[in-house]
Scaffold this motif. Structure first.
Motif, PDB file in Angstrom:
ATOM      1  N   ALA A 257       0.821  -1.216   0.000  1.00  0.00           N
ATOM      2  CA  ALA A 257       0.000   0.000   0.000  1.00  0.00           C
ATOM      3  C   ALA A 257       0.851   1.259   0.000  1.00  0.00           C
ATOM      4  CB  ALA A 257      -0.941   0.017   1.201  1.00  0.00           C
ATOM      5  N   TYR A 258       2.099   1.120   0.399  1.00  0.00           N
ATOM      6  CA  TYR A 258       2.999   2.278   0.456  1.00  0.00           C
ATOM      7  C   TYR A 258       4.265   2.001  -0.338  1.00  0.00           C
ATOM      8  CZ  TYR A 258       0.468   5.335   3.616  1.00  0.00           C
ATOM      9  OH  TYR A 258      -0.450   6.199   4.133  1.00  0.00           O
ATOM     10  N   ALA A 259       4.884   3.074  -0.824  1.00  0.00           N
ATOM     11  CA  ALA A 259       6.139   2.965  -1.563  1.00  0.00           C
ATOM     12  C   ALA A 259       7.180   3.886  -0.936  1.00  0.00           C
ATOM     13  CB  ALA A 259       5.914   3.334  -3.030  1.00  0.00           C
ATOM     14  N   GLY A 260       8.407   3.725  -1.380  1.00  0.00           N
ATOM     15  CA  GLY A 260       9.491   4.573  -0.892  1.00  0.00           C
ATOM     16  C   GLY A 260      10.533   3.815  -0.097  1.00  0.00           C
ATOM     17  N   ALA A 261      10.256   2.535   0.183  1.00  0.00           N
ATOM     18  CA  ALA A 261      11.172   1.766   1.017  1.00  0.00           C
ATOM     19  C   ALA A 261      12.445   1.373   0.281  1.00  0.00           C
ATOM     20  CB  ALA A 261      10.455   0.508   1.525  1.00  0.00           C
ATOM     21  N   HIS A 262      12.485   1.568  -1.027  1.00  0.00           N
ATOM     22  CA  HIS A 262      13.646   1.133  -1.802  1.00  0.00           C
ATOM     23  C   HIS A 262      14.853   2.037  -1.618  1.00  0.00           C
ATOM     24  CE1 HIS A 262      11.580   4.189  -4.134  1.00  0.00           C
ATOM     25  NE2 HIS A 262      12.730   4.430  -4.732  1.00  0.00           N
ATOM     26  N   THR A 263      14.683   3.159  -0.929  1.00  0.00           N
ATOM     27  CA  THR A 263      15.795   4.109  -0.805  1.00  0.00           C
ATOM     28  C   THR A 263      15.730   4.812   0.546  1.00  0.00           C
ATOM     29  OG1 THR A 263      16.728   6.170  -1.675  1.00  0.00           O
ATOM     30  CG2 THR A 263      14.370   5.835  -1.982  1.00  0.00           C
ATOM     31  N   ASP A 264      16.884   5.308   0.993  1.00  0.00           N
ATOM     32  CA  ASP A 264      16.915   6.140   2.198  1.00  0.00           C
ATOM     33  C   ASP A 264      16.454   7.560   1.898  1.00  0.00           C
ATOM     34  OD1 ASP A 264      17.738   4.239   3.910  1.00  0.00           O
ATOM     35  OD2 ASP A 264      19.784   5.007   4.202  1.00  0.00           O
TER      36      ASP A 264
ATOM     37  N   HIS B 149     -11.661   0.646  -2.820  1.00  0.00           N
ATOM     38  CA  HIS B 149     -10.952  -0.034  -3.911  1.00  0.00           C
ATOM     39  C   HIS B 149     -10.086   0.921  -4.734  1.00  0.00           C
ATOM     40  CE1 HIS B 149     -13.747  -3.229  -2.931  1.00  0.00           C
ATOM     41  NE2 HIS B 149     -14.764  -2.422  -3.194  1.00  0.00           N
ATOM     42  N   PRO B 150      -9.212   1.648  -4.084  1.00  0.00           N
ATOM     43  CA  PRO B 150      -8.446   2.671  -4.820  1.00  0.00           C
ATOM     44  C   PRO B 150      -7.576   2.098  -5.934  1.00  0.00           C
ATOM     45  CG  PRO B 150      -7.587   2.395  -2.582  1.00  0.00           C
ATOM     46  CD  PRO B 150      -8.867   1.637  -2.652  1.00  0.00           C
ATOM     47  N   ALA B 151      -7.012   0.903  -5.717  1.00  0.00           N
ATOM     48  CA  ALA B 151      -6.125   0.334  -6.741  1.00  0.00           C
ATOM     49  C   ALA B 151      -6.906   0.025  -8.014  1.00  0.00           C
ATOM     50  CB  ALA B 151      -5.443  -0.928  -6.207  1.00  0.00           C
ATOM     51  N   ALA B 152      -8.096  -0.543  -7.843  1.00  0.00           N
ATOM     52  CA  ALA B 152      -8.927  -0.880  -9.010  1.00  0.00           C
ATOM     53  C   ALA B 152      -9.350   0.381  -9.751  1.00  0.00           C
ATOM     54  CB  ALA B 152     -10.153  -1.677  -8.565  1.00  0.00           C
TER      55      ALA B 152
ATOM     56  N   LEU C 270      -5.100   4.944   5.457  1.00  0.00           N
ATOM     57  CA  LEU C 270      -4.024   4.533   6.367  1.00  0.00           C
ATOM     58  C   LEU C 270      -4.631   4.034   7.676  1.00  0.00           C
ATOM     59  CD1 LEU C 270      -1.077   4.291   7.306  1.00  0.00           C
ATOM     60  CD2 LEU C 270      -1.095   6.748   7.809  1.00  0.00           C
ATOM     61  N   GLU C 271      -5.639   4.734   8.139  1.00  0.00           N
ATOM     62  CA  GLU C 271      -6.308   4.312   9.369  1.00  0.00           C
ATOM     63  C   GLU C 271      -6.889   2.905   9.201  1.00  0.00           C
ATOM     64  OE1 GLU C 271      -9.444   6.994  10.652  1.00  0.00           O
ATOM     65  OE2 GLU C 271      -8.999   6.462  12.721  1.00  0.00           O
TER      66      GLU C 271
ATOM     67  N   ALA D 234       9.167  10.464   3.297  1.00  0.00           N
ATOM     68  CA  ALA D 234       9.955   9.229   3.228  1.00  0.00           C
ATOM     69  C   ALA D 234       9.180   8.061   2.627  1.00  0.00           C
ATOM     70  CB  ALA D 234      10.445   8.849   4.623  1.00  0.00           C
ATOM     71  N   ARG D 235       7.870   8.002   2.930  1.00  0.00           N
ATOM     72  CA  ARG D 235       7.014   6.940   2.381  1.00  0.00           C
ATOM     73  C   ARG D 235       5.747   7.601   1.880  1.00  0.00           C
ATOM     74  NH1 ARG D 235      11.111   4.920   3.411  1.00  0.00           N
ATOM     75  NH2 ARG D 235      11.589   3.012   4.595  1.00  0.00           N
ATOM     76  N   TYR D 236       5.194   7.025   0.825  1.00  0.00           N
ATOM     77  CA  TYR D 236       4.000   7.635   0.251  1.00  0.00           C
ATOM     78  C   TYR D 236       3.051   6.539  -0.198  1.00  0.00           C
ATOM     79  CZ  TYR D 236       7.675   7.044  -3.255  1.00  0.00           C
ATOM     80  OH  TYR D 236       8.745   6.558  -3.966  1.00  0.00           O
ATOM     81  N   PRO D 237       1.756   6.820  -0.106  1.00  0.00           N
ATOM     82  CA  PRO D 237       0.794   5.814  -0.558  1.00  0.00           C
ATOM     83  C   PRO D 237       1.047   5.504  -2.036  1.00  0.00           C
ATOM     84  CG  PRO D 237      -0.329   7.661   0.511  1.00  0.00           C
ATOM     85  CD  PRO D 237       1.090   8.050   0.350  1.00  0.00           C
ATOM     86  N   VAL D 238       0.819   4.258  -2.442  1.00  0.00           N
ATOM     87  CA  VAL D 238       1.049   3.921  -3.853  1.00  0.00           C
ATOM     88  C   VAL D 238       0.200   4.792  -4.779  1.00  0.00           C
ATOM     89  CG1 VAL D 238       1.916   1.571  -3.711  1.00  0.00           C
ATOM     90  CG2 VAL D 238      -0.567   1.984  -3.591  1.00  0.00           C
ATOM     91  N   SER D 239      -0.889   5.316  -4.254  1.00  0.00           N
ATOM     92  CA  SER D 239      -1.735   6.157  -5.108  1.00  0.00           C
ATOM     93  C   SER D 239      -1.032   7.444  -5.517  1.00  0.00           C
ATOM     94  CB  SER D 239      -3.045   6.490  -4.391  1.00  0.00           C
ATOM     95  OG  SER D 239      -2.796   7.327  -3.277  1.00  0.00           O
ATOM     96  N   THR D 240      -0.021   7.870  -4.769  1.00  0.00           N
ATOM     97  CA  THR D 240       0.703   9.089  -5.142  1.00  0.00           C
ATOM     98  C   THR D 240       2.017   8.768  -5.846  1.00  0.00           C
ATOM     99  OG1 THR D 240       1.863   9.215  -3.031  1.00  0.00           O
ATOM    100  CG2 THR D 240      -0.201  10.389  -3.162  1.00  0.00           C
ATOM    101  N   ALA D 241       2.365   7.486  -5.936  1.00  0.00           N
ATOM    102  CA  ALA D 241       3.714   7.103  -6.380  1.00  0.00           C
ATOM    103  C   ALA D 241       4.043   7.593  -7.779  1.00  0.00           C
ATOM    104  CB  ALA D 241       3.871   5.583  -6.301  1.00  0.00           C
ATOM    105  N   GLU D 242       3.052   7.579  -8.670  1.00  0.00           N
ATOM    106  CA  GLU D 242       3.338   7.997 -10.045  1.00  0.00           C
ATOM    107  C   GLU D 242       3.457   9.517 -10.176  1.00  0.00           C
ATOM    108  OE1 GLU D 242       3.968   6.044 -12.488  1.00  0.00           O
ATOM    109  OE2 GLU D 242       3.154   4.074 -11.941  1.00  0.00           O
ATOM    110  N   GLY D 243       3.170  10.228  -9.093  1.00  0.00           N
ATOM    111  CA  GLY D 243       3.124  11.690  -9.194  1.00  0.00           C
ATOM    112  C   GLY D 243       4.354  12.401  -8.686  1.00  0.00           C
ATOM    113  N   LEU D 244       5.369  11.657  -8.241  1.00  0.00           N
ATOM    114  CA  LEU D 244       6.502  12.309  -7.598  1.00  0.00           C
ATOM    115  C   LEU D 244       7.063  13.456  -8.439  1.00  0.00           C
ATOM    116  CD1 LEU D 244       8.570   9.390  -6.012  1.00  0.00           C
ATOM    117  CD2 LEU D 244       6.553  10.606  -5.150  1.00  0.00           C
ATOM    118  N   ALA D 245       7.369  14.538  -7.757  1.00  0.00           N
ATOM    119  CA  ALA D 245       7.907  15.710  -8.457  1.00  0.00           C
ATOM    120  C   ALA D 245       9.355  15.490  -8.827  1.00  0.00           C
ATOM    121  CB  ALA D 245       7.767  16.946  -7.580  1.00  0.00           C
TER     122      ALA D 245
END
Lengths: 449, 556
Positions: free
Chosen positions: A104-111, A242-245, A273-274, A127-138
């Motif tokens: 559900a979260y991304a960002g763990a691949h790096t410090d 169902h955010p992923a779908a 997250l809750e 440091a970590r972001y929901p996968v729903s925002t992952a494609e939007g990184l600035a």
């Protein structure tokens, strides 16, 4: 007769849930209970997991965000909660969170911190972001179309795109404001948008003849405005259950990556997250009692609890039980170890009146100036003393009294109820909650083994 | 010599806007200049009491009579700005019977309708009154929205051909020998509506006659032409509660004193006030004890105030004046009458009069008298019509009463919008565009915000005073951003950012005086939303150095 557990966690936000999960992991057979009163402040929060975005204490000038938070942790003052628990514990807590969050979260691949676009159009380090925002990184250089809706005044996509450009983002951003298919009311709640997409409700749309599913209708509304951009950002309303779908359907129909821009309250990423945390609590066998405030407590002398008391601690009392109010009935809850995770000023773990600032349940010592006009500075974004209100812990995270001794031998504190850090300025709120929740829960679990 | 305008009015408070409207309605060519936003000075910093005159019925009966007359006029011409709350002068055990009797007789002498209520009857009107309130005098006090009223005057002046320039600070008076013939102003951006960050210009505006209606700042204007206008600015604090503990104006029935009035105002109640002379109307201390005194003293009248949520405090400066030689020591003893200083008669300098003193409730009567004076100077014979012609928004009271579910809004929001806009409601709210709520606390919709932007440009404080957006419980924490969004795309991103920053800082300014309990929690939440969620405190767009995006996580 009192309800009896091994560890009782008071507070159901990120820190409390983490403490309960950590305690459960530490002692397999222990009974862990979490009691919460009001809705947690996660609904106000963005759902991002910040560890440290800016160095504290230097607000004179604009600051550059920190790329590597772990290196920066070392230079924090001794009194900072991160220093109290130690940098290794911060890493351990993040790893613990990564396990709970799963995919559900991304960002763990790096410090390194990521930079995430905000709904105001600026970017913030996290440091970590929901996968729903992952494609939007600035910090990703793909060109971006931002989509806003005329019935959602919180997010103005063309303005946010112009703001990203002013912030020097390494891609072209463009914004359009559209009408959301199926939303008839001008003041529909964000959960209504999410619900439409979750259930792919049939809606009427001018761009498609007759009725069609909400996901397809939304994609059809956006499609004519897409011009070569390889990713499309929406306000954070893309589904609740169902955010992923929802994202996948939109992404397929648009032929572009889809992401969410975190928003203010009520925040769906915060609510998701809750949900994730409460699912984990259930799996871990933590008993959860919600909607009940802790209204009182009783102590016993520390010695009689069988603690390894030292000469210095002979005066330190232990909490025997707390009293929980359930619809007017006073129910004692007894535990061996307690974790206080009631939040700061926002969550109401820290309270105030015209004369003083207090911790609401155990009246633990909260340092503050006697004159309330010294609680603030005149610049709204200046170094605000009130932002640092909270209890002062030792390295075990036990709140300390004015005499620097623990207030209670079996009470630990975690999250925003702790003082001496400004999570808003530092962008460190979730990280401190995770690290201190993890340590408080682990120590509580160990102590009752 | 040809002049840019016949009459130049300095000051965009109630007096200045009232004069501009009066003269414009008489067909006189008027220009008004105001340093900041309309109401920026004293008008926007009052407690919102529409006097019945009861307050002055013992000490100053001439003022009391004028108040009740104007009170009745404003109920007619400005119905959408006035709430007829009624008022009570309440007596506590320690307050003298003698004064109570004098107050009652004074009201009757001045034709102010006054009824005596027993303590029990008073508590039937206002259940939260203290148990030991022994009796009360009921009078027709009311609540008035000074922002809405002042703006309505300015709008109507414009409608009659006046030029109204806000954000135009007078930097010099133009004087030729013994004649004042205009001013030089510095425009904050350019002439017309304000645009944040747009470079300013200066302009000389010449006039046949200049009216100095700058109130507490009148001395500073006079000094530009070496004229001595000895105004005595006096500060007063007002503390805003988040709900209306009372629906009636509550006055303490005793001679002058601090902290003796509570005015219900829209969704709030305003506690007032103090009266203390200051030397500089722009720079005076705002102190904790003043706020504490409001709460502690007024709690004697309405005990639940002790536990209530305070959302902010603000201070205003009265433009007190007394003729030279009176020698009053205590500013609370200075008359609330107004004075017209004709500098030709007084100082031998022609072309300008200054207006000092006075009070909000009688602004229209003041404007009438001053306009008569100006018209006599100019040889204009038209009569004043401001007591009979309703202000924009109050032309047709039926509009207020009609249609709860008009305009596709939720009923409570439609009702609030209708109350604010009065007869302008249909013009503003009838739109084919979606009209979501932008400010939840006060129920302000996009159409109202857009209407205010039409009037005032990118100045969000001007939008605020026209709509009440950002003036509720959250003090803008949740809605400042949304209000700023409404400026786009009329204004570019940088301008919007500046406007947002200015409004957010302004909202914080008053909240600082209410930082405990719920409001301290709210302040922390607001700070967290703007700093944590939006990162507005370290916005890379504001930085001079380019952020090195490549150093950061770009995704897996």
């Amino acid at each position: 007769m009192a309800i009896t557990d091994d560890v009782l966690v008071i507070g159901g936000g990120l820190a409390g849930a983490t403490a309960a999960l950590a305690a459960a992991e530490t002692t397999e057979d222990a009974r862990i209970r979490l009691v919460t009163y009001k809705q947690s402040t996660l609904r106000h929060a963005s759902g991002l997991i910040d560890v440290l975005g800016y160095a504290p204490g230097t607000t004179d000038d604009q600051q550059q965000p920190i790329a590597d938070p772990y290196t920066a942790l070392e230079s924090l003052p001794e009194s900072h909660p991160y220093q109290r628990v130690g940098i290794d514990a911060v890493r351990d807590a993040l790893a613990f969170f990564d396990e709970i969050a799963g995919d559900a979260y991304a960002g763990a691949h790096t410090d390194r911190n990521a930079l995430v676009p905000t709904h105001g159009g600026t970017v913030k380090p996290t440091a970590r972001y929901p996968v729903s925002t992952a494609e939007g990184l600035a910090s990703d250089d793909r060109d971006t179309l931002l989509v806003g809706f005329e019935t959602l005044p919180d997010f103005d996509a063309p303005l946010a795109a112009a703001h990203l450009e002013a912030a020097g983002a390494p891609f072209d951003a463009r914004g359009v404001t559209l009408s959301f298919p199926g939303i008839g009311r001008d003041d529909a709640k964000v959960t209504r948008y999410a619900h439409l997409l979750d259930h792919d409700e049939r809606v009427e749309t001018p761009s498609v003849t007759g009725e069609t599913g909400a996901r397809e209708a939304l994609a059809a509304t956006v499609n004519p405005h897409l011009d070569e951009e390889s990713r499309v950002g929406f306000p954070a309303i893309l589904g609740d259950a169902h955010p992923a779908a929802v994202r996948e359907a939109l992404s397929d129909a648009l032929g572009a990556a889809v992401f969410e821009v975190p928003m203010g309250p009520p925040s769906l990423p915060g609510l998701r997250l809750e949900d994730l945390l409460y699912d984990a609590l259930e799996s871990a066998g933590v008993r959860v009692t919600s909607g009940v405030p802790v209204v009182d407590y009783e102590t016993v002398a520390a010695d009689s609890t069988g603690e390894n008391s030292t000469a210095d601690e002979t005066t330190t009392a232990a909490i025997d039980h707390v009293i929980v109010d359930r619809n007017g009935a006073q129910i004692p809850h007894e535990a061996d170890q307690y974790v206080l995770a009631t939040g700061g000023l926002v969550g109401k773990g820290v309270e105030s009146n015209r004369e003083r600032v207090t911790e609401g349940i155990f009246d633990c010592y909260v340092p503050h100036a006697t004159d309330r006009y010294d609680w603030f500075v005149d610049d709204v974004f200046g170094e605000q003393p009130y932002a640092r209100f909270g209890v002062v812990p030792d390295e075990e995270l036990r709140p300390l009294g004015t005499d620097d001794n623990p207030e209670f031998s079996n009470l630990r504190a975690a999250g925003a109820v702790l003082g001496d850090y400004d999570y808003a300025a530092e962008k460190s709120g979730a990280g401190v909650s995770l690290a201190t929740g993890y340590v408080a829960g682990t120590r509580a679990g160990e102590a009752c083994q | 010599m040809a002049h840019d305008t016949a009459v130049l009015v300095l000051g965009g408070g109630s007096t200045g806007c009232g004069i501009a409207r009066d003269l414009a309605m008489r067909g006189v060519d008027v220009t008004l200049v105001e340093r900041g936003t309309l109401t920026d000075g004293t008008t926007g910093r009052m407690h919102g009491l529409l006097h019945s005159g009861g307050r002055y019925a013992v000490s100053d009966q001439a003022s009391a009579t004028e108040c009740i007359e104007e009170n009745e006029v404003l109920r007619e011409i400005a119905s959408h700005c006035v709430e007829e709350t009624g008022g009570l002068f309440v007596q506590r055990p320690e307050d003298s019977d003698e004064y109570f009797r004098e107050k009652l007789e004074g009201c009757r002498d001045c034709d102010i309708p006054a009824t005596v209520l027993s303590g029990r009857e008073a508590r039937e009107v206002e259940p939260y009154l203290a148990d030991d309130v022994s009796r009360a005098i009921q009078v027709p006090d009311g609540a008035v929205d000074p922002f809405r009223l002042c703006v309505a005057n300015a709008l109507d002046a414009e409608r009659h051909g006046a030029r109204v320039e806000t954000h135009a600070e007078v930097i010099d008076l133009l004087r030729d020998g013994d004649d004042i013939y205009g001013v030089e102003v510095r425009h904050d951006s350019g002439p017309g509506k304000r645009t944040h960050k747009a470079p300013g210009t200066t302009e000389e505006i010449t006039a046949e006659y200049v009216v100095n209606a700058t109130g507490a700042w009148a001395g500073q204007i006079g000094a530009m032409a070496d004229l001595d206008v000895a105004v005595r600015p006096s500060k007063g604090v007002m503390t805003i509660m988040n709900v209306r503990q009372v629906d009636t104006v509550i006055n303490r029935c005793r001679p002058k004193g601090d902290a003796d009035i509570i005015v219900p105002h829209e969704t709030t109640a305003i506690l007032g006030t103090t009266d203390e002379e200051v030397s500089d109307p722009d720079d005076y201390p705002e102190e904790q004890w003043e706020v504490d005194m409001m709460i502690d003293t007024l709690t004697e009248l309405v005990p639940i105030l002790e536990e209530a949520r305070t959302i902010r405090s603000f201070w205003g400066v009265r433009p007190l004046y007394e003729p030279p030689g009176t020698g009053t020591q205590d500013s609370t003893d200075i008359t609330r009458d107004f004075f017209l200083l004709d500098h030709d008669e007084r100082d031998g300098v022609s072309g300008m009069s200054s207006i000092v003193g006075g009070k909000f409730t009688t602004y229209r009567a003041m404007a009438e008298e001053i306009s008569d004076h100006v018209c006599a100077k100019l040889g204009v014979s038209a009569a004043c019509a401001t007591a009979d012609e309703p202000l924009p928004g109050s032309e047709d009271v039926r509009v207020l009463e009609e249609g709860m579910d008009d305009f596709g809004l939720r009923s409570p929001i439609a009702r609030r919008s209708n109350q604010r806009l009065g007869s302008r409601a249909a013009d503003v709210l009838e739109t084919n565009e979606p009209n979501p709520v932008v400010c939840e606390c006060e129920g302000v919709t996009r159409a109202e915000i857009q209407d205010a932007i039409d009037q005032s440009g990118s100045d969000l404080n001007a939008v605020r005073i026209r709509t009440r957006a950002s003036m509720g419980n959250c003090q803008g924490g949740f809605c400042c951003q949304n209000m700023a969004n409404e400026l786009h795309p009329r204004y570019d991103e940088e301008t919007v950012r500046e406007a947002l920053d200015e409004l957010f800082q302004e909202r914080w300014k008053g909240e600082r005086h209410a930082l405990w309990g719920e409001q301290l929690s709210q302040a922390m939440l607001n700070y967290a939303l703007h700093a944590t969620t939006m990162n507005r405190d370290n916005d890379p767009a504001r930085e001079s150095t380019q952020l090195d995006y490549a150093q950061f996580d770009g995704g897996a």
